[in-house]
Design an enzyme around this catalytic site. Structure first.
Site, PDB file in Angstrom:
ATOM      1  N   ARG A   1       7.352  -0.143  15.976  1.00 16.71           N
ATOM      2  CA  ARG A   1       6.372   0.952  15.972  1.00 16.71           C
ATOM      3  C   ARG A   1       6.175   1.543  17.369  1.00 16.71           C
ATOM      4  O   ARG A   1       5.892   2.727  17.499  1.00 16.71           O
ATOM      5  CB  ARG A   1       5.037   0.459  15.410  1.00 16.71           C
ATOM      6  CG  ARG A   1       5.107   0.263  13.907  1.00 16.71           C
ATOM      7  CD  ARG A   1       3.805  -0.233  13.336  1.00 16.71           C
ATOM      8  NE  ARG A   1       3.886  -0.278  11.879  1.00 16.71           N
ATOM      9  CZ  ARG A   1       2.943  -0.779  11.093  1.00 16.71           C
ATOM     10  NH1 ARG A   1       1.831  -1.262  11.613  1.00 16.71           N
ATOM     11  NH2 ARG A   1       3.094  -0.778   9.786  1.00 16.71           N
TER      12      ARG A   1
ATOM     13  N   LYS B   1       2.078  -3.348  -9.811  1.00 16.94           N
ATOM     14  CA  LYS B   1       1.080  -2.877 -10.780  1.00 16.94           C
ATOM     15  C   LYS B   1       1.167  -1.393 -11.108  1.00 16.94           C
ATOM     16  O   LYS B   1       1.340  -0.571 -10.223  1.00 16.94           O
ATOM     17  CB  LYS B   1      -0.319  -3.187 -10.246  1.00 16.94           C
ATOM     18  CG  LYS B   1      -0.596  -4.678 -10.118  1.00 16.94           C
ATOM     19  CD  LYS B   1      -1.979  -4.917  -9.550  1.00 16.94           C
ATOM     20  CE  LYS B   1      -2.310  -6.406  -9.552  1.00 16.94           C
ATOM     21  NZ  LYS B   1      -3.668  -6.652  -9.047  1.00 16.94           N
TER      22      LYS B   1
ATOM     23  N   GLY C   1       0.535   2.973   2.690  1.00 18.03           N
ATOM     24  CA  GLY C   1      -0.501   3.640   1.895  1.00 18.03           C
ATOM     25  C   GLY C   1      -0.452   5.150   2.042  1.00 18.03           C
ATOM     26  O   GLY C   1      -0.681   5.887   1.079  1.00 18.03           O
TER      27      GLY C   1
ATOM     28  N   GLY D   1       6.245   0.454   3.174  1.00 14.09           N
ATOM     29  CA  GLY D   1       5.921  -0.818   2.533  1.00 14.09           C
ATOM     30  C   GLY D   1       7.130  -1.637   2.139  1.00 14.09           C
ATOM     31  O   GLY D   1       8.126  -1.695   2.852  1.00 14.09           O
TER      32      GLY D   1
END
Length: 397
Positions: free
Chosen positions: A40, A201, A377, A354
Site C-alpha cells: 500500500r 453470503k 468494501g 478483498g
C-alpha cells in the site's frame, strides 16, 4: 454517480501545500511492529512523486488499524514514515500529532519538494465522526486536497470527505484509475459484460446483484452464496452455508434475470466434504443434490468448464469473491480456474478487492488482469452503484 473527476494532472500544485490522503493501513508484526507488507505504501508512490516533482509540499495522512480515537503506540505511523523515506530516497518529516502544535509547526515550515506524514488520523475521535472542526483544522494545514485512498472512499470521514468542504479536492492516480476503469465498466462496458460473484453470503452481495442485473449480460454465482440459490430452486444443500431469510430474494433475482434476458449461471456440480477442514476428503456431487451431512466447498469440473466458456467470449469481466474455500488446497481449484480463465481472455478484466484480489495475486495471475481494485468494501459499494462520499466530494471535470 459521476465518475469523471479531476485528478492531480488537472490542477497547478507548484508551490502549494497539498494534503494527500493515502491508505497506509499496512499489516505489521504483532511482536516487533515491523511492516510485513508494504504494497500500500508502494502503491502511493506515483502520486507522491508526481506532486513532489511538480513542486508541491506534501502533507500525507492516513489511518492505521482501529484505535477508536485513542493514542496507541502500537498503531503509530512512525514505522510507515521510515519505510516511505526509504522508498522515496528522501527524508519524510514525521509529525507527532495530527492537528496539534507539532503538525502545525512542521506543516508551516514545509517547503516545495518536501514531504511530511501526520500521525494516525484515527487517534482523534473527530476523524471517523467526520467532525467539521477536525476536518477544518486538517484543511487549514494545506491549500489543496488530493484523495488517493480508494479503500476508504465509501466512508464519510473527516479526511476522506469532510476536508473537501474547505479545500479544492481532486484524485490521485490510484483513485483516478479506479474511477476510469471501474466507472467505464459500469457506465459503458465493452460487451458482453460477465459478472462473477462469489464469497460466503448472498446478504453481502444483494446490492451488487440488484445493480448488475440492470447492466450485465451474464451473472455467474459461486462460493458459499450458491447454496441459498440452490435451496431456493428446491435443491438439497446438506450442511452447506445457507441463509434461509434470503430464499425469496434469490427466487426474485432469478426471475428478474429471466425477465431481463440476463444469463444467470449457478454451479452444476460441487465438491463437498463432511467437515470444514483442510484435510477433508472432497466428494463430487450434483449441486442440486448435496447429501445430508455434507457441505459444499468448491465448484466442480463441469462448472469450471461452463464458467470458463462464459468468460472466453466476454468483452468485460468483473470478478468479486472466490468460488470456494480457496485457502484449503483441496478446494482451491475453482478459484484457480477462474483466475486462469480471466488471465487467458482478451476481455477487460476487473478484480474487486478483498479475497478475489488476494486469490489472483496468490495464484500468480495479478499481472494478467486489466485492473485489481485497491479497495475491498469500497469496490463492493462501487459495484452496487452507491454514491461514495470520498468520490462525490471531488471536483467534476
Amino acid at each position: 454517480m459521476n465518475y469523471d473527476k479531476k485528478t492531480v494532472k488537472d490542477i497547478d500544485v507548484k508551490g502549494k501545500k497539498v494534503l494527500l490522503r493515502c491508505d497506509f493501513n499496512v499489516p505489521q508484526d504483532k511482536t516487533t511492529g515491523a511492516i510485513t507488507d508494504d504494497k500500500r505504501i508502494v502503491a502511493a508512490l506515483p502520486t507522491i512523486r508526481y506532486l513532489l516533482e511538480q513542486g508541491a509540499a506534501v502533507i500525507a495522512c492516513s489511518h492505521l488499524g482501529k484505535p477508536k480515537g485513542e493514542w496507541k503506540e502500537s498503531l503509530s505511523l512512525a514505522p510507515v514514515a521510515a519505510r516511505l523515506s526509504e522508498l522515496l530516497g528522501q527524508d519524510v518529516i514525521f509529525a507527532k500529532d495530527i492537528i496539534g502544535a507539532d503538525a502545525k509547526a512542521k506543516a508551516a515550515a514545509l517547503q516545495p519538494g518536501q514531504i511530511m506524514l501526520l500521525e494516525n488520523l484515527r487517534f482523534d475521535k473527530g476523524e471517523e465522526k467526520n467532525d467539521p472542526a477536525f476536518a477544518k483544522a486538517l484543511a487549514d494545514l494545506a491549500e489543496i486536497y488530493v484523495s488517493d485512498a480508494f479503500g476508504t472512499v465509501h466512508r464519510a470521514h473527516a479526511s476522506t470527505a469532510g476536508v473537501a468542504a474547505y479545500l479544492p479536492a481532486v484524485s490521485g492516480f490510484l483513485i483516478g484509475r479506479e474511477l476510469e476503469i471501474m466507472g467505464n465498466a459500469l457506465a459503458d462496458p465493452k460487451r458482453p459484460l460477465v459478472a462473477i460473484l462469489g464469497g460466503a453470503k448472498v446478504s453481502s452481495k444483494i446490492g451488487v446483484i440488484n445493480n448488475l442485473l440492470d447492466i450485465a449480460d451474464t451473472i455467474i454465482v459461486g462460493g458459499g452464496m450458491t447454496y441459498t440459490f440452490i435451496k431456493a430452486l428446491g435443491g438439497s444443500v446438506g450442511t452447506s452455508l445457507l441463509e434461509p431469510d434470503w430464499l425469496d430474494y434469490c427466487r426474485d433475482m432469478m426471475a428478474k434475470a429471466k425477465e431481463k434476458g440476463v444469463k444467470f449461471l449457478l454451479p452444476a456440480d460441487t465438491l463437498c466434504a463432511a467437515e470444514f477442514s483442510a484435510d477433508a476428503k472432497p466428494e463430487l456431487v450434483d449441486t442440486m443434490a448435496i447429501p445430508e451431512g455434507r457441505m459444499g466447498m468448491d465448484i466442480g469440473p463441469k462448472t469450471i468448464q461452463e464458467f470458463s466458456d462464459a468468460v472466453k467470449g466476454a468483452g468485460t469481466v468483473i470478478w468479486n469473491g472466490p468460488m470456494g474455500v480457496f485457502e484449503f488446497p483441496a478446494f482451491a481449484e475453482g478459484t484457480r480456474a477462474m483466475a486462469k480463465a480471466l488471465a487467458e481472455t482478451d476481455a477487460i478484466t476487473i478484480v474487486g478487492g478483498g479475497d478475489s484480489a488476494a486469490a489472483v495475486t496468490q495464484l500468480g495471475y495479478a499481472d494478467k488482469m486489466t485492473h485489481i481494485s485497491t479497495g475491498g468494501g469500497a469496490s463492493l459499494e462501487f459495484l452496487e452503484g452507491k454514491e461514495l462520499p470520498g468520490v462525490a466530494c471531488l471536483l467534476d471535470k
